[in-house]
Scaffold this active site. Structure first.
Site, PDB file in Angstrom:
ATOM      1  CG  ASP A  89      -0.273  -0.104   2.531  1.00  0.00           C
ATOM      2  OD1 ASP A  89       0.932   0.168   2.584  1.00  0.00           O
ATOM      3  OD2 ASP A  89      -0.939  -0.456   3.515  1.00  0.00           O
ATOM      4  CB  SER A  90       0.335   4.495  -1.493  1.00  0.00           C
ATOM      5  OG  SER A  90      -0.841   4.972  -0.854  1.00  0.00           O
ATOM      6  N   GLY A  91       0.830   4.057   1.811  1.00  0.00           N
ATOM      7  CA  GLY A  91       1.017   4.845   3.021  1.00  0.00           C
ATOM      8  C   GLY A  91      -0.115   5.813   3.280  1.00  0.00           C
ATOM      9  N   GLY A  92      -1.014   5.964   2.307  1.00  0.00           N
ATOM     10  CA  GLY A  92      -2.111   6.909   2.455  1.00  0.00           C
ATOM     11  C   GLY A  92      -3.019   6.596   3.627  1.00  0.00           C
ATOM     12  CG  PHE A  93      -5.707   3.094   5.811  1.00  0.00           C
ATOM     13  CD1 PHE A  93      -7.040   3.473   5.761  1.00  0.00           C
ATOM     14  CD2 PHE A  93      -5.276   2.342   6.885  1.00  0.00           C
ATOM     15  CE1 PHE A  93      -7.926   3.108   6.773  1.00  0.00           C
ATOM     16  CE2 PHE A  93      -6.147   1.964   7.902  1.00  0.00           C
ATOM     17  CZ  PHE A  93      -7.479   2.346   7.836  1.00  0.00           C
ATOM     18  CG  ASP A 143      -5.467   6.686  -1.707  1.00  0.00           C
ATOM     19  OD1 ASP A 143      -4.512   6.299  -0.995  1.00  0.00           O
ATOM     20  OD2 ASP A 143      -6.582   6.146  -1.692  1.00  0.00           O
ATOM     21  CG  ASP A 264      -5.372  -5.631   2.391  1.00  0.00           C
ATOM     22  OD1 ASP A 264      -4.997  -5.237   3.511  1.00  0.00           O
ATOM     23  OD2 ASP A 264      -5.981  -4.887   1.587  1.00  0.00           O
ATOM     24  CB  CYS A 302      -9.596 -26.694   9.230  1.00  0.00           C
ATOM     25  SG  CYS A 302      -8.114 -25.705   8.933  1.00  0.00           S
ATOM     26  CB  CYS A 304      -4.529 -25.586   9.147  1.00  0.00           C
ATOM     27  SG  CYS A 304      -5.103 -25.586  10.862  1.00  0.00           S
ATOM     28  CG  HIS A 333      -7.481 -22.519  12.525  1.00  0.00           C
ATOM     29  ND1 HIS A 333      -7.993 -23.621  11.869  1.00  0.00           N
ATOM     30  CD2 HIS A 333      -8.545 -21.710  12.786  1.00  0.00           C
ATOM     31  CE1 HIS A 333      -9.300 -23.501  11.768  1.00  0.00           C
ATOM     32  NE2 HIS A 333      -9.661 -22.344  12.311  1.00  0.00           N
TER      33      HIS A 333
END
EC number: 2.4.2.29
Length: 374
Positions: A89-93, A143, A264, A302, A304, A333
């Site tokens: 990610d760009s760092g905006g958030f 952004d 994500d 599951c 796992c 898990h």
């Protein structure tokens, strides 16, 4: 990067992202490795859960360890020993999350380091330079994440500045001759006309994929669904669609139903460390005393490492004793649960049985299927 679209079931899409470092089957979930690590996991363990791609955090990796150390190692792949695709990610958030200790201007964002209080400036050009140093396979534009709530005028001003920053990001990315992929981010809050304007401007600039940003920031779930139903069909069909920062298992299901290809979220790893474990029958709180003498696995469906080798009673014991192994087994898990969910969604789209898969997902947890607008 090349995006291949194989088939659809309703609005849901089955395809793949092809990178030099490997193929990512879509719809895909990306575990979050904020500081160059998925907390508590080795890269080999993360890969064993079924993950094809990871997310790294530009903002945090810039502050620590910094560009110079990253370049000395080659890039983020070499630094963390993950030789498969990485999206950053760009760092905006993260800047948005700083709240009162940051000041946003047309040029960029002034803020104080949350580590040592140092004055720092981040703009679209710098974000592109950092992500170039990281060697990100997918670079995100810089952004402003439109907050919620925001008036339509506030959301419009924020979105239009993000569009100007998108052009600056594109220009700097091209100046750097970065050979990887650059995604645009659609903003506009909960306002459909602003989302339309944002997407139109981004498509005119031209990107390799398009993310829907500014959701899962406090708005009602119905608004998130409404925006996705409105904007996803308008995104060019030959480009991947990425819903940023989402989310719960049901959010992934609902995003896929509305045409999203990539997700994500920190939820599976963060919840694992807090003893909240996802299963085919709903969430288990492993520190609840009823698991103290339960010899059954977390989830019989599951495959796992945790479910194949340990009981709920053992995981309860580790949690109560605050043992590091407990957090690790829980994380294995939860990550595997998310990847199995994505595998199930992909298979259902391939066979044209998505509606049945979705119905089973909800009924097994005693819940009703949310309405999908045609």
């Amino acid at each position: 990067m090349k995006f291949e679209l194989d088939t659809t079931d309703g609005r849901a899409r089955r395809g793949r992202l092809i990178f030099d470092r490997g193929t990512v089957e879509t719809p895909a979930f990306m575990p979050v490795g904020t500081y160059g690590t998925v907390k508590g996991m080795t890269p080999e363990e993360v890969r064993a859960t079924g993950a094809d791609i990871l997310l790294g955090n530009t903002f945090h990796l810039w502050l620590r360890p910094g560009e110079e150390i990253m370049r000395k190692h080659g890039d983020l792949h070499d630094f963390m020993n993950w030789q498969r695709p990485i999206l950053t990610d760009s760092g905006g958030f993260q800047v948005f999350s700083l709240g009162d200790i940051r000041k946003i201007t047309e040029e960029g964002v002034h803020f104080r380091s949350p580590i040592n209080g140092e004055k720092i400036f981040l703009d679209p050009e710098k974000s592109m330079q950092i992500q170039d140093a990281l060697g990100s396979d997918v670079v995100m534009i810089f952004d402003e994440c439109t907050p919620y709530p925001a008036t339509e005028d506030e959301a419009r001003k924020s979105m239009q500045m993000s569009l100007r920053w998108a052009k600056r990001s594109r220009d700097e990315f091209d100046r750097l001759k970065n050979p990887n992929s650059l995604f645009g981010i659609i903003q506009g809050g909960v306002y459909e006309d602003l989302r339309d304007e944002s997407l139109k401007g981004l498509v005119e600039i031209g990107f390799d994929g398009y993310a829907v940003g500014g959701l899962a920031v406090g708005e009602p779930k119905a608004d998130m669904h409404r925006i996705l139903e409105h904007i996803c069909p308008q995104i060019p069909a030959d480009k991947p669609r990425y819903l940023m920062g989402v989310g719960k298992p049901e959010d992934l299901v609902e995003g896929v139903r509305r045409g999203v290809d990539m997700f994500d979220c920190v939820m599976p790893t963060r919840n694992a460390r807090n003893g909240h474990l996802f299963t085919s029958e709903g969430v288990i709180k492993i520190r609840n005393a009823r698991h103290r003498d339960d010899t059954s696995p977390l989830d019989t469906k599951c495959d796992c490492y945790t479910c194949k080798n340990y009981s709920r009673a053992y995981l309860y014991h580790l949690d109560r004793c605050n043992e590091i192994l407990g957090a690790r087994l829980n994380t294995i898990h939860n990550l595997r649960y998310y990847q199995m969910l994505m595998e199930g969604l992909r298979g259902a789209i391939e066979t044209g049985t998505l509606d049945a898969f979705v119905a089973d997902f909800y009924t097994s947890q005693g819940r009703e299927v949310p309405e999908l607008v045609d």
